[in-house]
Write a protein that holds these residues in place. Structure first.
Motif, mmCIF file in Angstrom:
data_model
loop_
_atom_site.group_PDB
_atom_site.id
_atom_site.type_symbol
_atom_site.label_atom_id
_atom_site.label_comp_id
_atom_site.label_asym_id
_atom_site.label_seq_id
_atom_site.Cartn_x
_atom_site.Cartn_y
_atom_site.Cartn_z
ATOM 1 N N GLU A 139 79.891 -15.267 -10.919
ATOM 2 C CA GLU A 139 80.820 -16.392 -10.924
ATOM 3 C C GLU A 139 80.080 -17.723 -11.081
ATOM 4 N N ILE A 140 78.901 -17.847 -10.448
ATOM 5 C CA ILE A 140 78.112 -19.068 -10.606
ATOM 6 C C ILE A 140 77.673 -19.225 -12.057
ATOM 7 N N ALA A 141 77.196 -18.139 -12.651
ATOM 8 C CA ALA A 141 76.770 -18.207 -14.050
ATOM 9 C C ALA A 141 77.938 -18.563 -14.965
ATOM 10 N N ARG A 142 79.128 -18.069 -14.639
ATOM 11 C CA ARG A 142 80.293 -18.373 -15.465
ATOM 12 C C ARG A 142 80.650 -19.857 -15.392
ATOM 13 N N ASN A 165 87.877 -16.820 -7.667
ATOM 14 C CA ASN A 165 87.498 -15.971 -8.800
ATOM 15 C C ASN A 165 86.859 -14.673 -8.326
ATOM 16 N N MET A 166 86.098 -14.747 -7.232
ATOM 17 C CA MET A 166 85.484 -13.535 -6.680
ATOM 18 C C MET A 166 86.554 -12.553 -6.201
ATOM 19 N N ALA A 167 87.640 -13.085 -5.662
ATOM 20 C CA ALA A 167 88.682 -12.231 -5.092
ATOM 21 C C ALA A 167 89.572 -11.597 -6.151
ATOM 22 N N PRO A 198 78.905 -23.106 -19.647
ATOM 23 C CA PRO A 198 79.277 -24.130 -20.630
ATOM 24 C C PRO A 198 78.389 -25.374 -20.616
ATOM 25 N N VAL A 199 77.664 -25.640 -19.516
ATOM 26 C CA VAL A 199 76.882 -26.873 -19.430
ATOM 27 C C VAL A 199 75.402 -26.637 -19.696
ATOM 28 N N ASP A 213 68.725 -22.278 -17.542
ATOM 29 C CA ASP A 213 69.308 -20.979 -17.879
ATOM 30 C C ASP A 213 70.272 -20.602 -16.759
ATOM 31 N N PRO A 214 71.577 -20.534 -17.025
ATOM 32 C CA PRO A 214 72.547 -20.322 -15.947
ATOM 33 C C PRO A 214 72.406 -18.977 -15.248
ATOM 34 N N GLU A 215 72.112 -17.915 -16.009
ATOM 35 C CA GLU A 215 72.009 -16.591 -15.394
ATOM 36 C C GLU A 215 70.772 -16.496 -14.507
ATOM 37 N N GLU A 216 69.663 -17.045 -14.968
ATOM 38 C CA GLU A 216 68.456 -17.021 -14.148
ATOM 39 C C GLU A 216 68.630 -17.881 -12.902
#
Length: 394
Positions: free
Chosen positions: A170-173, A148-150, A177-178, A380-383
């Motif tokens: 990409e990690i936050a993405r 996904n990064m590429a 959902p979880v 919190d996925p983004e944090e």
């Protein structure tokens, strides 16, 4: 933001590992820093013309033939011989840009144009994938994240900061959902069964959750179902006293399934909103202990066929990839509905949470980074992604 600051500070083992690895990858096969406009220390081949100073006399204009005059008078200045205006000295455009760029890098600001860069190619992707695997994301998840990064970026020259930003996205993405809080139902009492292996932090997690639910206005009852370990009962009683929550206990060695059934009767009689049932730590490869857990579920369903309404699996982040096998087994025996990850402050394997989200898709309700009451917070996925990669929160 307070928990993010604590999370970032205490995830230093994981974030440092990724920081150092990403920097090494870029420097290993990277290009020299991008050229920036800056004063050249070497003499320029064509230095600017310095205008004559006020006390200097410009040379006389050329004449075709000498003419004798009674007294020598310099000719009046013409347009060709007039002294240029001092402000018209040739100079490089935008003199402030180099200073701003240098100060930006010095104080951690700016666009990092002077940072080393490397072309994103197959070799670099392979190195990135290996780095994520060492951070315990697992082979499949690491491959998916790097792919996904590429996407749309192959051939671009990237700095390590840019790569970290892309990785955090990409990690936050993957984890978005979880990231869901534990659902609360109108059913009273709502039965929450807490399971996990030895030392995963179940007892502490129950105490913290009970305290937080109590502070939110919910009435809570705790059942100390770990009847084989006296220390666990005592620890729950300490947390119960701290939160003002009653704790039901049974004599050491008692049947935990019977205690769970009795706790449901009491919670119903008291009109409690939540009944949290602790269970003994058990290894996922011990069939007898896992069968005991299955018995607890069967018994409480005699009282309420829909119980337990939540089954929380508490995972110790320091176990790394072993957490995947724990989830696999507990899913089959206890119908796990959500995860709580503890001890993220004590490991360089924070990437396992990404692997869990990618493989199982189970809700991650909360994460813990310490022993204090405020060291357990909603996920919190983004944090988390920013803390894991060492970025600042927006």
């Amino acid at each position: 933001m307070a928990f993010f600051s604590k999370l970032k500070e205490r995830l230093f083992k994981s974030s440092s590992k990724l920081d150092e690895g990403l920097d090494a990858i870029v420097q290993e096969g990277g290009d020299p820093p991008d050229p920036e406009p800056h004063p050249d220390p070497e003499p320029r081949p064509e230095p600017p013309i310095i205008p004559p100073q006020p006390d200097e006399t410009p040379p006389p204009a050329p004449r075709e033939a000498p003419v004798e005059r009674p007294e020598e008078v310099p000719p009046p200045p013409s347009e060709a011989t007039a002294t240029p205006a001092p402000l018209e000295i040739p100079m490089d455009p935008a003199p402030e840009a180099p200073r701003a760029g240098f100060l930006g890098r010095l104080f951690g600001r700016g666009d990092a144009r002077g940072a080393p860069r490397r072309v994103l190619d197959d070799d670099m992707l392979e190195s990135l994938e290996d780095l994520l695997i060492t951070a315990d994301m697992g082979v499949d998840t690491a491959a998916r994240v790097t792919a996904n990064m590429a996407e749309g970026r192959m051939g671009q020259r990237l700095s390590s900061h840019e790569i970290k930003s892309i990785l955090a996205q990409e990690i936050a993405r993957v984890m978005e959902p979880v990231a869901r809080p534990m659902p609360l139902y109108s059913k009273r009492p709502q039965v929450v069964l807490v399971v996990g292996v030895n030392g995963s932090g179940k007892t502490t997690t129950i105490g913290k959750l009970a305290s937080q639910f109590k502070a939110a206005g919910k009435s809570v009852v705790i059942a100390a179902g770990d009847t084989f370990r006296a220390a666990a009962v005592e620890q729950l009683q300490v947390w119960g006293d701290r939160a003002g929550v009653p704790v039901m206990t049974a004599p050491e060695g008692s049947d935990p399934a019977s205690l769970a059934f009795d706790a449901m009767i009491r919670a119903e009689a008291d009109g409690a909103d939540l009944l949290m049932i602790d269970t003994a730590g058990r290894l996922q490869n011990r069939a007898d202990l896992m069968e005991e857990l299955a018995k607890i579920v069967r018994v409480i369903r005699k009282k309420d066929p829909d119980a337990p309404h939540n089954t929380l699996l508490v995972l110790d982040a320091t176990t790394g990839q072993n957490a995947l096998s724990q989830v696999d087994i507990f899913l089959k025996l206890a119908d796990v509905s959500g995860l709580v990850m503890t001890k993220l402050d004590g490991t360089a394997r924070g990437g396992v949470l990404v692997a869990l989200a990618d493989r199982f898709g189970l809700p991650i309700h909360a994460i813990g980074v310490g022993e204090q009451i405020d060291d357990l917070a909603p996920f919190d996925p983004e944090e988390f992604a920013a803390a894991l990669t060492g970025l600042d929160s927006e």
